[in-house]
Design an enzyme around this catalytic site. Structure first.
Site, PDB file in Angstrom:
ATOM      1  N   ASN A  12       0.875  -1.170   0.000  1.00  0.00           N
ATOM      2  CA  ASN A  12       0.000   0.000   0.000  1.00  0.00           C
ATOM      3  C   ASN A  12       0.914   1.224   0.000  1.00  0.00           C
ATOM      4  O   ASN A  12       1.481   1.572   1.024  1.00  0.00           O
ATOM      5  CB  ASN A  12      -0.902  -0.009   1.240  1.00  0.00           C
ATOM      6  CG  ASN A  12      -1.752   1.247   1.335  1.00  0.00           C
ATOM      7  OD1 ASN A  12      -1.767   2.062   0.415  1.00  0.00           O
ATOM      8  ND2 ASN A  12      -2.464   1.388   2.444  1.00  0.00           N
ATOM      9  N   TRP A  13       1.029   1.844  -1.162  1.00  0.00           N
ATOM     10  CA  TRP A  13       1.957   2.980  -1.282  1.00  0.00           C
ATOM     11  C   TRP A  13       1.378   4.269  -0.717  1.00  0.00           C
ATOM     12  O   TRP A  13       2.046   5.297  -0.699  1.00  0.00           O
ATOM     13  CB  TRP A  13       2.365   3.184  -2.753  1.00  0.00           C
ATOM     14  CG  TRP A  13       3.392   2.198  -3.223  1.00  0.00           C
ATOM     15  CD1 TRP A  13       3.981   1.205  -2.479  1.00  0.00           C
ATOM     16  CD2 TRP A  13       3.974   2.113  -4.533  1.00  0.00           C
ATOM     17  NE1 TRP A  13       4.880   0.510  -3.248  1.00  0.00           N
ATOM     18  CE2 TRP A  13       4.896   1.055  -4.514  1.00  0.00           C
ATOM     19  CE3 TRP A  13       3.792   2.813  -5.714  1.00  0.00           C
ATOM     20  CZ2 TRP A  13       5.641   0.676  -5.628  1.00  0.00           C
ATOM     21  CZ3 TRP A  13       4.528   2.457  -6.831  1.00  0.00           C
ATOM     22  CH2 TRP A  13       5.452   1.395  -6.788  1.00  0.00           C
ATOM     23  N   LYS A  14       0.102   4.225  -0.324  1.00  0.00           N
ATOM     24  CA  LYS A  14      -0.559   5.424   0.220  1.00  0.00           C
ATOM     25  C   LYS A  14      -0.318   6.612  -0.721  1.00  0.00           C
ATOM     26  O   LYS A  14      -0.298   6.427  -1.944  1.00  0.00           O
ATOM     27  CB  LYS A  14      -0.078   5.678   1.648  1.00  0.00           C
ATOM     28  CG  LYS A  14      -0.256   4.420   2.519  1.00  0.00           C
ATOM     29  CD  LYS A  14      -0.094   4.630   3.980  1.00  0.00           C
ATOM     30  CE  LYS A  14      -0.318   3.312   4.706  1.00  0.00           C
ATOM     31  NZ  LYS A  14      -0.219   3.424   6.147  1.00  0.00           N
ATOM     32  N   HIS A  98      -9.706   1.204   4.731  1.00  0.00           N
ATOM     33  CA  HIS A  98      -8.453   1.430   5.458  1.00  0.00           C
ATOM     34  C   HIS A  98      -8.711   2.403   6.605  1.00  0.00           C
ATOM     35  O   HIS A  98      -9.513   3.326   6.481  1.00  0.00           O
ATOM     36  CB  HIS A  98      -7.392   1.998   4.505  1.00  0.00           C
ATOM     37  CG  HIS A  98      -6.018   1.963   5.094  1.00  0.00           C
ATOM     38  ND1 HIS A  98      -5.609   2.878   6.033  1.00  0.00           N
ATOM     39  CD2 HIS A  98      -4.987   1.104   4.924  1.00  0.00           C
ATOM     40  CE1 HIS A  98      -4.364   2.584   6.394  1.00  0.00           C
ATOM     41  NE2 HIS A  98      -3.961   1.509   5.735  1.00  0.00           N
ATOM     42  N   GLU A 100      -7.084   4.795   7.702  1.00  0.00           N
ATOM     43  CA  GLU A 100      -6.834   6.211   7.397  1.00  0.00           C
ATOM     44  C   GLU A 100      -8.072   6.831   6.747  1.00  0.00           C
ATOM     45  O   GLU A 100      -8.396   7.997   6.995  1.00  0.00           O
ATOM     46  CB  GLU A 100      -5.589   6.345   6.505  1.00  0.00           C
ATOM     47  CG  GLU A 100      -4.327   6.121   7.330  1.00  0.00           C
ATOM     48  CD  GLU A 100      -3.153   5.533   6.569  1.00  0.00           C
ATOM     49  OE1 GLU A 100      -3.151   5.540   5.330  1.00  0.00           O
ATOM     50  OE2 GLU A 100      -2.225   5.047   7.243  1.00  0.00           O
ATOM     51  N   GLU A 170      -5.489  -4.752  10.511  1.00  0.00           N
ATOM     52  CA  GLU A 170      -4.466  -3.731  10.720  1.00  0.00           C
ATOM     53  C   GLU A 170      -4.788  -2.953  11.997  1.00  0.00           C
ATOM     54  O   GLU A 170      -5.590  -1.995  11.949  1.00  0.00           O
ATOM     55  CB  GLU A 170      -4.451  -2.737   9.547  1.00  0.00           C
ATOM     56  CG  GLU A 170      -4.074  -3.346   8.226  1.00  0.00           C
ATOM     57  CD  GLU A 170      -3.491  -2.296   7.275  1.00  0.00           C
ATOM     58  OE1 GLU A 170      -2.398  -2.554   6.755  1.00  0.00           O
ATOM     59  OE2 GLU A 170      -4.096  -1.235   7.092  1.00  0.00           O
ATOM     60  N   GLY A 176       2.370   2.509  10.826  1.00  0.00           N
ATOM     61  CA  GLY A 176       3.341   3.599  10.692  1.00  0.00           C
ATOM     62  C   GLY A 176       4.045   3.970  11.982  1.00  0.00           C
ATOM     63  O   GLY A 176       4.694   5.010  12.069  1.00  0.00           O
ATOM     64  N   SER A 216       3.314  -1.924  10.461  1.00  0.00           N
ATOM     65  CA  SER A 216       4.753  -1.992  10.719  1.00  0.00           C
ATOM     66  C   SER A 216       5.367  -3.345  10.343  1.00  0.00           C
ATOM     67  O   SER A 216       6.245  -3.850  11.047  1.00  0.00           O
ATOM     68  CB  SER A 216       5.062  -1.635  12.183  1.00  0.00           C
ATOM     69  OG  SER A 216       4.681  -0.299  12.445  1.00  0.00           O
ATOM     70  N   GLY A 237       2.884  -0.988   4.342  1.00  0.00           N
ATOM     71  CA  GLY A 237       2.931   0.439   4.007  1.00  0.00           C
ATOM     72  C   GLY A 237       4.370   0.874   3.779  1.00  0.00           C
ATOM     73  O   GLY A 237       4.967   0.628   2.733  1.00  0.00           O
ATOM     74  N   GLY A 238       4.960   1.506   4.778  1.00  0.00           N
ATOM     75  CA  GLY A 238       6.290   2.112   4.663  1.00  0.00           C
ATOM     76  C   GLY A 238       7.341   1.216   4.026  1.00  0.00           C
ATOM     77  O   GLY A 238       8.082   1.658   3.134  1.00  0.00           O
TER      78      GLY A 238
HETATM   79  P1  13P Z   1       2.945   0.561   7.729  1.00  0.00           P
HETATM   80  O1  13P Z   1       3.457  -0.731   7.155  1.00  0.00           O
HETATM   81  O2  13P Z   1       3.677   1.766   7.264  1.00  0.00           O
HETATM   82  O3  13P Z   1       2.795   0.468   9.224  1.00  0.00           O
HETATM   83  O4  13P Z   1       1.442   0.761   7.151  1.00  0.00           O
HETATM   84  C1  13P Z   1       0.540  -0.281   7.243  1.00  0.00           C
HETATM   85  C2  13P Z   1      -0.657   0.053   6.449  1.00  0.00           C
HETATM   86  O5  13P Z   1      -1.423   0.939   6.762  1.00  0.00           O
HETATM   87  C3  13P Z   1      -0.866  -0.724   5.219  1.00  0.00           C
HETATM   88  O6  13P Z   1      -2.143  -0.513   4.713  1.00  0.00           O
END
Ligand code: 13P
Length: 262
Positions: A12-14, A98, A100, A170, A176, A216, A237-238
């Site tokens: 997930n590159w956000k 998600h 967010e 999640e 994050g 994470s 994510g990251g």
């Molecule tokens: P991180 O891996 O950066 O914690 O993000 C997880 C996430 O929200 C994937 O959708």
């Protein structure tokens, strides 16, 4: 005998990467055949990046998806994107619900449910996210919160569709932050969610649906997570933004899957 679920590692590159940056990633990332056999890999970039990298990913046997959709095929919905437009870009998956979007954009379970229906209507597979906040966790509400998100967000979805989709557990406090849920805790919640799905949609759907962990995930913790019987991959994510770390996550997941036999 129950068939083993093929793990799925999704990036997930956000809201990161331009088309050029996405292209550099896609050109630098390859899956060898042995890994591709063990694990499904999906990249979910920003909408603007999808046309720039689809063809490159296709050649490499990597699927792609979007991070959101609006539940209508077209219309006066300024700034939104339709499932048909995503299908036209070759998306297989779409991330829905998600945390967010739930928190920052105020998406409700009912709206999320409409998105899930829209995804299936246009042949996109949802990666449906659930998870509790730190406060809810401290109040011992993890299972209650996640079950409500599933029961409301997936209400009315057919068992055959549940079996094909992906759920991502999640925990919001792990996203994050660098603090991942322990494999034991993640496994416990995911096993509970699988049981819930079996009770509501039947054992077959419960056994077939793939449930990822997200929050994470890094090269250093993927192995232990993948070692858990109910965890079928990760939503990253990251650590999915750099070729090296994402490749290492995929490679470790493939190795674990091979040990356990897909
Ligand atoms: P991180 O891996 O950066 O914690 O993000 C997880 C996430 O929200 C994937 O959708």
């Amino acid at each position: 005998m129950v068939q083993r679920r093929k793990p799925i590692i999704a990036a997930n590159w956000k809201m990161y990467k331009t088309p050029d940056e996405g292209k550099i990633f896609a050109e630098g990332f390859s899956l060898d055949a042995a890994i591709a056999q063990e694990v499904e890999v999906v990249i979910c970039p920003p909408f603007t990046v999808i046309p720039a990298i689809g063809e490159v990913l296709k050649e490499k046997g990597i699927k792609w998806g979007a991070q959101n959709l609006y539940p209508a095929v077209e219309g006066a919905f300024t700034g939104e994107i339709s499932p048909l437009m995503l299908k036209d870009l070759g998306c297989t998956y779409v991330i829905i619900g998600h945390s967010e979007r739930r928190q920052i954009m105020g998406e409700t379970d009912d709206f999320i449910r409409k998105k899930v229906i829209a995804a299936f209507t246009y042949d996109l597979l949802p990666i449906f996210c659930v998870g509790e906040t730190l406060e809810q966790r401290k109040a011992n509400q993890t299972e209650e919160v996640c079950s409500n998100q599933i029961l409301q967000g997936l209400d009315g979805i057919k068992s055959e569709d549940i079996a094909r989709m992906v759920i991502a557990y999640e925990p919001v406090w792990a996203i994050g932050t660098g603090v991942n849920a322990s494999p034991e805790d993640a496994e416990k919640t995911i096993a509970f969610l699988r049981q819930l799905i079996s009770e509501k949609w039947g054992k077959e759907a419960g056994e077939a649906v793939r449930i990822q962990y997200g929050g994470s995930v890094k090269p250093g913790n993927i192995k232990e997570l993948m070692n858990c019987a109910n965890i079928d991959g990760a939503l990253v994510g990251g650590a999915s933004l750099k070729v090296d770390s994402f490749y290492e996550i995929v490679r470790c997941a493939g190795e674990e899957a091979k040990k356990h036999g897909v």
